[in-house]
Design an enzyme around this catalytic site. Structure first.
Site, short mmCIF file in Angstrom:
data_model
loop_
_atom_site.label_atom_id
_atom_site.label_comp_id
_atom_site.label_asym_id
_atom_site.label_seq_id
_atom_site.Cartn_x
_atom_site.Cartn_y
_atom_site.Cartn_z
N ASP A 63 -2.98 -1.53 7.43
CA ASP A 63 -1.57 -1.39 7.00
C ASP A 63 -0.73 -0.87 8.14
O ASP A 63 0.42 -1.25 8.30
CB ASP A 63 -1.38 -0.33 5.89
CG ASP A 63 -2.24 -0.53 4.69
OD1 ASP A 63 -2.54 -1.69 4.37
OD2 ASP A 63 -2.61 0.49 4.07
N HIS B 148 -4.53 2.21 4.69
CA HIS B 148 -5.67 1.43 5.20
C HIS B 148 -5.40 1.25 6.69
O HIS B 148 -4.23 1.10 7.09
CB HIS B 148 -5.72 0.01 4.65
CG HIS B 148 -5.92 -0.13 3.18
ND1 HIS B 148 -4.88 -0.11 2.30
CD2 HIS B 148 -7.04 -0.34 2.44
CE1 HIS B 148 -5.36 -0.30 1.07
NE2 HIS B 148 -6.65 -0.44 1.14
N GLU C 292 -8.61 5.16 -10.58
CA GLU C 292 -7.31 4.47 -10.65
C GLU C 292 -7.06 3.94 -12.06
O GLU C 292 -7.91 3.27 -12.66
CB GLU C 292 -7.28 3.32 -9.64
CG GLU C 292 -5.99 2.52 -9.70
CD GLU C 292 -5.75 1.68 -8.47
OE1 GLU C 292 -6.16 2.09 -7.35
OE2 GLU C 292 -5.15 0.60 -8.62
N GLU D 271 -13.92 4.45 -5.01
CA GLU D 271 -12.90 4.07 -5.99
C GLU D 271 -13.42 2.94 -6.87
O GLU D 271 -13.56 1.81 -6.43
CB GLU D 271 -11.62 3.64 -5.25
CG GLU D 271 -10.48 3.31 -6.18
CD GLU D 271 -9.20 2.99 -5.42
OE1 GLU D 271 -8.93 3.64 -4.39
OE2 GLU D 271 -8.50 2.06 -5.84
C1 XUL Z 1 -7.17 -2.14 -4.86
C2 XUL Z 1 -6.93 -0.71 -4.57
C3 XUL Z 1 -6.96 -0.33 -3.14
C4 XUL Z 1 -7.60 0.97 -2.87
C5 XUL Z 1 -7.75 1.30 -1.41
O1 XUL Z 1 -7.04 -2.48 -6.18
O2 XUL Z 1 -6.71 0.08 -5.47
O3 XUL Z 1 -5.66 -0.39 -2.67
O4 XUL Z 1 -6.89 2.03 -3.46
O5 XUL Z 1 -8.41 0.30 -0.72
CO CO Z 2 -6.38 2.13 -5.45
#
Ligand code: XUL
Ligand code: CO
Length: 437
Positions: free
Chosen positions: A104, A101, A268, A232
């Site tokens: 970060d 990010h 995810e 995501e």
């Molecule tokens: C939050 C998450 C984030 C994204 C990127 O749960 O998964 O870290 O991957 O913003």
């Molecule tokens: Co993520």
């Protein structure tokens, strides 16, 4: 440079008999599996946020992580030094990619201008380090959720200035991603959702989110960035309901607002669990829509109900994940990105190695097992045979769009009953998977 990795050599493949926890037992980057090297199949990425910014704090206690190279300050020199340590770690691990990010890698300044200058100062080091080590950027993203200005969301905020600020942030982060040769750019709607519908105009907020993504698509074109855009999905946390709640909701949103051609999904594992789905379900939903782009590899704890972001070690999980990934043609721009954090109790720097090595080995096994299951062919054959009634006769006629309700009635009045279904054989298939595990 102050680092504690100097006593650790590059992580080597030693094979399944090795007892060395600082070696791979299954991930052999150059080994060919199903026509490609494991490196090419898996495209591992290390995340900057958990691995280099994670403190180990939780709602009940302070950070615990020992990170001797980090002076804890918000200075540029600390951020630059941290970047060098990060590349030392990633290259010793042998992961070909990393992800960040914007916030970060570089600290926020006192205003947007200063923030962008800070980002440039650190991006310069990222670029040098990418060149030095050969580690590449899988995707960049924006943190438009941590700062208090995003209290009501970013592009879905009730405050139009916040939309504008988030747009500037995405513009800059996309430009830096482009400059660093990033292969993608991810949108995770950190606070794009609501805590209560009593104060929320949901229709308007979703329209704003779509407008925001259209502006990003236009800017991508304007700067000539060719990387893949990802959305995501996540159903909740931090908000009660996030608009990108799961793969199906994202696809519907993208279709409704004519954004589908511009985006793929970054799925995810722990987000799938929070949505009440399996990872396999989310991958199949994305894959069926030709929108499976990348994965954030982690896992939740079955007894904790939140996004614990643990490193994946279950061979069933990695096998099912890789079965779907291979089925839909493998990663193109995406990869296996470890959006995972070591436990608060695992606070020594060496735990970062153990965690990533374990995750990489688990995925290597998942890949090999999935490839073997596909080569064996019985699973795919079973599924194909299960639908055999669609390959000829009435099924083929329906699929070809050549039937009507009248036709079907004539057909069934003559036949009288729809018999002939065969067993689903779930147990037989579960046993078949176990033959390979
Ligand atoms: C939050 C998450 C984030 C994204 C990127 O749960 O998964 O870290 O991957 O913003
Ligand atoms: Co993520």
């Amino acid at each position: 440079m102050k680092t504690t990795f100097s006593n650790i050599n590059n992580i080597a493949y030693e094979g399944p008999k090795s007892k060395n926890q600082l070696a791979f037992k299954h991930y052999n980057a150059d080994e060919i599996v199903a026509g490609k090297t494991m490196r090419e199949h898996l495209r591992f990425a290390v995340v900057y946020w958990h691995t280099f910014r994670g403190t180990g704090s939780d709602p009940f206690g302070a950070g615990t992580m020992q990170r001797p190279w980090d002076d804890g300050s918000n200075s540029i020199s600390n951020a630059q030094n941290r970047a060098r340590v990060a590349f030392e770690f990633i290259s010793k691990l042998g992961a070909p990619y990393y992800c960040w990010h914007d916030r970060d890698v570089a600290p926020e300044g006192k205003n947007l201008k200063e923030t962008n200058q800070n980002f440039d100062a650190v991006a310069k080091v990222l670029k040098e380090e990418q060149k030095r080590t050969g580690v590449k950027l899988l995707w960049g993203t924006t943190n438009a959720f941590s700062h208090p200005r995003f209290v009501h969301g970013a592009s879905t905020s009730c405050n139009a200035d916040v939309f504008a600020f988030a747009a500037c942030q995405v513009k800059k982060a996309m430009e830096v991603t482009h400059e660093l040769g990033g292969e993608g750019y991810t949108f995770w709607g950190g606070r794009e959702g609501y805590m209560t519908l009593l104060n929320t105009d949901m229709k308007r907020e979703q329209e704003h989110l779509a407008k925001f993504l259209h502006l990003a698509v236009a800017h991508k074109k304007a700067i000539g960035f060719k990387g893949q855009f990802y959305i995501e999905p996540k159903p909740k946390e931090p908000t009660k309901h996030q608009y990108d709640s799961d793969a199906a909701a994202c696809l519907n949103f993208l279709r409704e607002f004519d954004l589908l051609p511009h985006f793929k999904l970054n799925i995810e594992t722990n987000h799938a669990t929070l949505a009440g789905h399996t990872m396999q379900h989310e991958l199949e939903v994305a894959g069926a829509a030709n929108a499976l782009g990348s994965i954030d590899a982690n896992t939740g704890d079955e007894l904790l109900g939140w996004d614990t972001d643990q490193f994946p070690t279950s061979i069933y999980l990695t096998t099912y994940t890789m079965l779907s990934v291979l089925k839909y043609g493998g990663f193109k721009t995406g990869g296996v990105n470890f959006d995972a954090k070591v436990r608060r109790e695992s606070f020594e720097p060496i735990d970062l190695f153990y965690a990533h090595i374990g995750g990489m080995d688990a995925f290597a096994r998942g890949l090999k097992i999935a490839a073997a299951i596909r080569k064996d062919g019985r699973l795919a054959e079973f599924v194909k045979n299960r639908y055999a009634s669609w390959d000829s006769g009435i099924g083929a006629k329906i699929e070809a769009g050549k039937s009507s309700f009248n036709d079907l009635e004539t057909y069934m009045l003559k036949k009288g009953e729809a018999a002939g279904s065969s067993s689903g054989r779930q147990e037989y298939l579960e046993n078949l998977i176990n033959e390979f595990i």
